[in-house]
Design an enzyme around this catalytic site. Structure first.
Site, mmCIF file in Angstrom:
data_model
loop_
_atom_site.group_PDB
_atom_site.id
_atom_site.type_symbol
_atom_site.label_atom_id
_atom_site.label_comp_id
_atom_site.label_asym_id
_atom_site.label_seq_id
_atom_site.Cartn_x
_atom_site.Cartn_y
_atom_site.Cartn_z
ATOM 1 N N HIS A 39 0.839 -1.206 0.000
ATOM 2 C CA HIS A 39 0.000 0.000 0.000
ATOM 3 C C HIS A 39 0.877 1.260 0.000
ATOM 4 O O HIS A 39 0.573 2.246 -0.661
ATOM 5 C CB HIS A 39 -0.895 0.034 1.251
ATOM 6 C CG HIS A 39 -1.839 -1.117 1.390
ATOM 7 N ND1 HIS A 39 -1.695 -2.082 2.357
ATOM 8 C CD2 HIS A 39 -2.953 -1.445 0.705
ATOM 9 C CE1 HIS A 39 -2.687 -2.952 2.270
ATOM 10 N NE2 HIS A 39 -3.461 -2.603 1.273
ATOM 11 N N GLU A 151 -0.784 -4.014 -9.153
ATOM 12 C CA GLU A 151 -0.833 -5.155 -10.084
ATOM 13 C C GLU A 151 -0.953 -6.470 -9.328
ATOM 14 O O GLU A 151 -1.218 -7.506 -9.916
ATOM 15 C CB GLU A 151 0.431 -5.164 -10.950
ATOM 16 C CG GLU A 151 0.464 -4.057 -11.971
ATOM 17 C CD GLU A 151 1.690 -4.111 -12.864
ATOM 18 O OE1 GLU A 151 2.614 -4.921 -12.584
ATOM 19 O OE2 GLU A 151 1.727 -3.331 -13.829
ATOM 20 N N ASP A 153 -3.278 -7.373 -7.567
ATOM 21 C CA ASP A 153 -4.636 -7.827 -7.883
ATOM 22 C C ASP A 153 -4.867 -7.542 -9.372
ATOM 23 O O ASP A 153 -5.564 -6.597 -9.741
ATOM 24 C CB ASP A 153 -5.635 -7.091 -6.992
ATOM 25 C CG ASP A 153 -5.360 -7.361 -5.523
ATOM 26 O OD1 ASP A 153 -5.696 -8.455 -5.057
ATOM 27 O OD2 ASP A 153 -4.744 -6.508 -4.847
ATOM 28 N N VAL A 179 4.837 -5.303 -4.623
ATOM 29 C CA VAL A 179 5.880 -5.243 -3.587
ATOM 30 C C VAL A 179 5.908 -6.600 -2.873
ATOM 31 O O VAL A 179 4.863 -7.133 -2.492
ATOM 32 C CB VAL A 179 5.607 -4.104 -2.591
ATOM 33 C CG1 VAL A 179 6.658 -4.080 -1.491
ATOM 34 C CG2 VAL A 179 5.570 -2.760 -3.327
ATOM 35 N N SER A 188 0.586 -8.888 1.440
ATOM 36 C CA SER A 188 -0.874 -8.904 1.465
ATOM 37 C C SER A 188 -1.315 -8.771 2.917
ATOM 38 O O SER A 188 -0.670 -9.310 3.820
ATOM 39 C CB SER A 188 -1.384 -10.234 0.904
ATOM 40 O OG SER A 188 -2.730 -10.428 1.279
HETATM 41 P P1 AMP Z 1 -6.334 -4.027 -0.372
HETATM 42 O O1 AMP Z 1 -6.204 -3.214 0.871
HETATM 43 O O2 AMP Z 1 -5.820 -5.418 -0.241
HETATM 44 O O3 AMP Z 1 -7.723 -3.932 -0.984
HETATM 45 O O4 AMP Z 1 -5.368 -3.342 -1.430
HETATM 46 C C1 AMP Z 1 -5.478 -1.979 -1.742
HETATM 47 C C2 AMP Z 1 -4.607 -1.693 -2.951
HETATM 48 O O5 AMP Z 1 -3.250 -2.018 -2.667
HETATM 49 C C3 AMP Z 1 -5.009 -2.522 -4.180
HETATM 50 O O6 AMP Z 1 -4.920 -1.713 -5.343
HETATM 51 C C4 AMP Z 1 -3.967 -3.613 -4.179
HETATM 52 O O7 AMP Z 1 -3.727 -4.166 -5.463
HETATM 53 C C5 AMP Z 1 -2.748 -2.864 -3.683
HETATM 54 N N1 AMP Z 1 -1.773 -3.812 -3.118
HETATM 55 C C6 AMP Z 1 -1.999 -4.749 -2.158
HETATM 56 N N2 AMP Z 1 -0.882 -5.485 -1.949
HETATM 57 C C7 AMP Z 1 0.069 -4.994 -2.803
HETATM 58 C C8 AMP Z 1 1.429 -5.333 -3.080
HETATM 59 N N3 AMP Z 1 2.049 -6.332 -2.441
HETATM 60 N N4 AMP Z 1 2.087 -4.614 -4.007
HETATM 61 C C9 AMP Z 1 1.477 -3.604 -4.676
HETATM 62 N N5 AMP Z 1 0.192 -3.237 -4.463
HETATM 63 C C10 AMP Z 1 -0.512 -3.922 -3.547
#
Ligand code: AMP
Length: 288
Positions: A39, A151, A153, A179, A188
């Site tokens: 994030h 990316e 997701d 990342v 994640s």
């Molecule tokens: P989430 O909180 O899991 O819904 O993720 C919020 C945003 O952060 C989404 O656009 C995800 O794709 C991005 N995101 C989550 N994990 C990663 C990661 N390891 N690397 C890059 N972006 C991420």
């Protein structure tokens, strides 16, 4: 400095209207919180490009099936606010479920069946309708110049890009690279569910992608060979339960007839409690 936390749509709009009136660009990073370095990379990217950076934290019930982890999804506003502040986020929008869905339920939904029923959609049939609907709503609330998505997701990013194109939403969607932890595991929020042995086993997703990538770069023309190799790596890890390992054309999301153009490798597996996903892109120029 900690970001200003705003929890109502009305207050957020008033604040953002002031910035828009003064001609400032707004960058938006939607999240479900439990923020980590993945994030942070999105927020830092927004900070570099936009004058006002807004992140949202909303664990969206619409995108969880009844059997999924909505109730115990990790939440920690204090540490999220701290990390957002370190990344230079100005505003943190943290609405309640009642603020986002005051009538309890929406009669409107955003559906992209041709993209949303494949891959993740086979296991999570209602997920992407929940995602597309809440992202459309958040983009309408915020009205950003740019919105940043990972990316990590990959299917979600494709769905959001298509929704924005189809509905002429006035925003630039910025995709950001994945990342990873030192051993290659994609960061994640759900990684906290992994026990130490599962955490070690979870790097198998990255190993599977590496195996697939090596085969594509070795000049293989048959997608089935790549799929078989990635599946074998995940099936070789006793703590992992393969959901899918596949290679797709990143534009159509179909398995290509051959590998003589850009492809995306994607894997999904359950490791203990969480279901983990990962992917990587291979451009054809790099294969030649
Ligand atoms: P989430 O909180 O899991 O819904 O993720 C919020 C945003 O952060 C989404 O656009 C995800 O794709 C991005 N995101 C989550 N994990 C990663 C990661 N390891 N690397 C890059 N972006 C991420």
């Amino acid at each position: 400095m900690s970001p200003t936390v705003i929890s109502t749509i009305a207050e957020l709009r008033t604040e953002l209207d002031d910035h828009r009136r003064d001609g400032r660009s707004i960058g938006f990073v939607p999240t479900m919180g439990a923020l980590h370095a993945g994030h942070a990379s999105l927020m830092t990217r927004a900070r570099a490009a936009d004058e006002i950076v807004l992140a949202s934290i909303f664990v969206n019930p619409l995108q969880f099936a009844a059997t999924e982890d909505l109730a115990d999804y990790p939440r920690d506003l204090n540490s999220d606010s701290e990390l957002a502040g370190e990344c230079g986020v100005d505003l943190l929008f943290v609405p309640t479920v009642a603020e986002m869905y005051p009538a309890g339920t929406l009669l409107t939904e955003v559906r992209l069946p041709r993209l949303a029923t494949k891959l993740e959609g086979l296991t999570r049939p209602t997920h992407f309708t929940g995602v597309a609907t809440v992202v459309a709503k958040l983009l309408n609330i915020v009205g950003p110049c740019r919105a940043y998505f990972g990316e990590k997701d990959f299917q979600q990013l494709a769905i959001i890009r298509r929704m924005v194109d189809d509905l002429s939403v006035p925003v630039e969607v910025v995709g950001c690279t994945i990342v990873r932890e030192d051993d290659g595991l994609a960061m994640s929020s759900r990684n906290v569910y992994l026990t130490p042995p599962e955490r070690e086993a979870a790097s198998v997703l990255r190993l599977a992608l590496d195996a697939g990538e090596a085969i594509v770069k070795g000049g293989a023309s048959n997608p089935e060979a790549v799929i078989a190799a990635m599946s074998a790596v995940i099936n070789g890890e006793p703590l992992a339960q393969l959901d899918y390992a596949t290679v797709i054309d990143p534009l159509t999301f179909e398995i290509p007839a051959n590998l003589n153009h850009d492809v995306r490798l994607l894997v999904a597996a359950r490791v203990g409690r969480p279901r983990l996903i990962d992917n990587c892109g291979i451009s054809f120029e790099k294969v030649l």
